[in-house]
Design a protein around this motif. Structure first.
Motif, PDB file in Angstrom:
ATOM      1  N   GLU A 106       0.835  -1.210   0.000  1.00  0.00           N
ATOM      2  CA  GLU A 106       0.000   0.000   0.000  1.00  0.00           C
ATOM      3  C   GLU A 106       0.877   1.270   0.000  1.00  0.00           C
ATOM      4  O   GLU A 106       0.652   2.190  -0.794  1.00  0.00           O
ATOM      5  CB  GLU A 106      -0.913  -0.016   1.240  1.00  0.00           C
ATOM      6  CG  GLU A 106      -1.750   1.234   1.444  1.00  0.00           C
ATOM      7  CD  GLU A 106      -2.861   1.402   0.413  1.00  0.00           C
ATOM      8  OE1 GLU A 106      -3.241   0.395  -0.230  1.00  0.00           O
ATOM      9  OE2 GLU A 106      -3.342   2.557   0.258  1.00  0.00           O
ATOM     10  N   LEU A 107       1.876   1.303   0.897  1.00  0.00           N
ATOM     11  CA  LEU A 107       2.717   2.500   0.976  1.00  0.00           C
ATOM     12  C   LEU A 107       3.567   2.646  -0.285  1.00  0.00           C
ATOM     13  O   LEU A 107       3.799   3.757  -0.767  1.00  0.00           O
ATOM     14  CB  LEU A 107       3.589   2.469   2.229  1.00  0.00           C
ATOM     15  CG  LEU A 107       2.827   2.619   3.561  1.00  0.00           C
ATOM     16  CD1 LEU A 107       3.781   2.536   4.743  1.00  0.00           C
ATOM     17  CD2 LEU A 107       2.050   3.932   3.631  1.00  0.00           C
ATOM     18  N   ARG A 108       4.027   1.505  -0.838  1.00  0.00           N
ATOM     19  CA  ARG A 108       4.819   1.560  -2.077  1.00  0.00           C
ATOM     20  C   ARG A 108       4.017   2.186  -3.203  1.00  0.00           C
ATOM     21  O   ARG A 108       4.491   3.029  -3.961  1.00  0.00           O
ATOM     22  CB  ARG A 108       5.268   0.139  -2.443  1.00  0.00           C
ATOM     23  CG  ARG A 108       6.122  -0.019  -3.683  1.00  0.00           C
ATOM     24  CD  ARG A 108       7.546   0.496  -3.509  1.00  0.00           C
ATOM     25  NE  ARG A 108       7.609   1.937  -3.324  1.00  0.00           N
ATOM     26  CZ  ARG A 108       8.609   2.586  -2.718  1.00  0.00           C
ATOM     27  NH1 ARG A 108       9.626   1.931  -2.219  1.00  0.00           N
ATOM     28  NH2 ARG A 108       8.594   3.890  -2.600  1.00  0.00           N
ATOM     29  N   GLN A 109       2.753   1.786  -3.273  1.00  0.00           N
ATOM     30  CA  GLN A 109       1.901   2.280  -4.351  1.00  0.00           C
ATOM     31  C   GLN A 109       1.525   3.754  -4.158  1.00  0.00           C
ATOM     32  O   GLN A 109       1.528   4.545  -5.097  1.00  0.00           O
ATOM     33  CB  GLN A 109       0.647   1.392  -4.377  1.00  0.00           C
ATOM     34  CG  GLN A 109      -0.251   1.544  -5.569  1.00  0.00           C
ATOM     35  CD  GLN A 109      -1.630   2.020  -5.155  1.00  0.00           C
ATOM     36  OE1 GLN A 109      -2.181   1.579  -4.137  1.00  0.00           O
ATOM     37  NE2 GLN A 109      -2.190   2.931  -5.923  1.00  0.00           N
ATOM     38  N   ARG A 110       1.260   4.145  -2.891  1.00  0.00           N
ATOM     39  CA  ARG A 110       0.864   5.533  -2.616  1.00  0.00           C
ATOM     40  C   ARG A 110       2.014   6.517  -2.682  1.00  0.00           C
ATOM     41  O   ARG A 110       1.820   7.691  -2.966  1.00  0.00           O
ATOM     42  CB  ARG A 110       0.249   5.645  -1.208  1.00  0.00           C
ATOM     43  CG  ARG A 110      -1.112   5.045  -1.080  1.00  0.00           C
ATOM     44  CD  ARG A 110      -1.560   5.106   0.358  1.00  0.00           C
ATOM     45  NE  ARG A 110      -2.194   6.356   0.667  1.00  0.00           N
ATOM     46  CZ  ARG A 110      -3.528   6.533   0.663  1.00  0.00           C
ATOM     47  NH1 ARG A 110      -4.311   5.533   0.344  1.00  0.00           N
ATOM     48  NH2 ARG A 110      -4.042   7.694   0.969  1.00  0.00           N
ATOM     49  N   PHE A 111       3.215   6.035  -2.348  1.00  0.00           N
ATOM     50  CA  PHE A 111       4.378   6.941  -2.254  1.00  0.00           C
ATOM     51  C   PHE A 111       5.537   6.405  -3.092  1.00  0.00           C
ATOM     52  O   PHE A 111       6.580   6.017  -2.557  1.00  0.00           O
ATOM     53  CB  PHE A 111       4.816   7.086  -0.788  1.00  0.00           C
ATOM     54  CG  PHE A 111       3.738   7.611   0.119  1.00  0.00           C
ATOM     55  CD1 PHE A 111       3.406   8.957   0.116  1.00  0.00           C
ATOM     56  CD2 PHE A 111       3.056   6.755   0.967  1.00  0.00           C
ATOM     57  CE1 PHE A 111       2.405   9.446   0.947  1.00  0.00           C
ATOM     58  CE2 PHE A 111       2.059   7.229   1.801  1.00  0.00           C
ATOM     59  CZ  PHE A 111       1.728   8.578   1.785  1.00  0.00           C
ATOM     60  N   ALA A 122       8.208  -6.975  -2.314  1.00  0.00           N
ATOM     61  CA  ALA A 122       6.976  -6.178  -2.212  1.00  0.00           C
ATOM     62  C   ALA A 122       7.233  -4.684  -2.328  1.00  0.00           C
ATOM     63  O   ALA A 122       6.290  -3.895  -2.349  1.00  0.00           O
ATOM     64  CB  ALA A 122       6.282  -6.471  -0.886  1.00  0.00           C
ATOM     65  N   GLY A 123       8.518  -4.287  -2.364  1.00  0.00           N
ATOM     66  CA  GLY A 123       8.795  -2.869  -2.582  1.00  0.00           C
ATOM     67  C   GLY A 123       9.652  -2.177  -1.549  1.00  0.00           C
ATOM     68  O   GLY A 123       9.863  -0.965  -1.642  1.00  0.00           O
TER      69      GLY A 123
END
Ligand SMILES: O=C([C@H](O)CO)[C@H](O)[C@H](O)COP(=O)(O)O
Length: 215
Positions: free
Chosen positions: A49-54, A79-80
């Motif tokens: 989630e954090l990888r995708q948002r930021f 996963a990032g």
């Protein structure tokens, strides 16, 4: 002096609160740390989630790995995660495993010196293995017992290891200048931001203080 990075320690257990806090402080910080209790509770979905948002922030997953280094960390790098932490007390085989997983993903490894008896030796050996960041860390329980990271930071900075040094353990507005001047390249802040009446305002203040101290 190169501009030190600010790492926001996200230590809540609540998934949505963690994401909301990250949103608030994002303009002022360079690295989002998913803290150990938070990653244990929320798992790999929070990394995604954090990888995708930021996409433009560095993402550190504070695994504090103690065994099965390559196996445990590999999934989080995939996963990032840009950086995963491994405990210095885990030993060189586990540290080497996390470094191997990081290299596979073009990522980095941070050694956490929490509770290591001979910190200088552990830092030197970890850097020889390929760790890019040495973490001076007074954990929350040690802080509650009155300990601070400042002496260890000075000792490790004096070694001139040629890698980045991260410092964590109750860093706040009043101590930012001291840790920057001591040679910290990554300033970790948790409670001084998430416990403030306005986390965004506190993060902004810390950004200003770090940048002023680094001039
Ligand atoms: O790493 C931490 C702790 O061990 C829990 O995982 C904290 O995130 C770190 O100490 C930074 O938080 P503060 O000490 O509150 O600044």
């Amino acid at each position: 002096m190169a501009r030190p990075l600010i790492q926001m320690a996200l230590d809540s257990l609540d998934f949505n609160q963690t994401v909301a806090l990250a949103d608030q402080v994002a303009p002022y910080v360079d690295i989002f740390e998913i803290g150990t209790p938070c990653i244990k509770y929320n798992g790999i979905n929070l990394v995604k989630e954090l990888r995708q948002r930021f996409p433009d922030k560095l993402l550190l997953v504070d695994l504090k790995t103690m065994d099965a280094g390559e196996y445990e960390a590999g999934a989080f790098y995939a996963a990032g995660a840009d950086i995963c932490t491994v405990l210095g007390v885990s030993g060189l085989a586990t540290i080497a495993g996390v470094i191997k997983a990081a290299k596979k993903h073009g990522a980095e490894t941070q050694i956490d010196l929490i509770n290591v008896a001979d910190k200088a030796d552990c830092a030197r050996e970890s850097v020889k293995l390929g760790a890019q960041i040495v973490g001076i860390h007074t954990g929350l329980d040690a802080q509650a017992a009155g300990h601070t990271p400042f002496t260890d930071l000075n000792d490790i900075a004096r070694l001139g290891l040629g890698v980045r040094i991260s410092v964590a353990g109750g860093i706040k507005q009043a101590t930012v200048q001291q840790v920057v001047e001591a040679g910290a390249n990554i300033i970790v802040v948790g409670a001084a931001i998430y416990g403030a009446p306005s986390p965004a305002e506190s993060a902004r203040e810390i950004r200003e203080l770090v940048d002023a101290a680094a001039v």
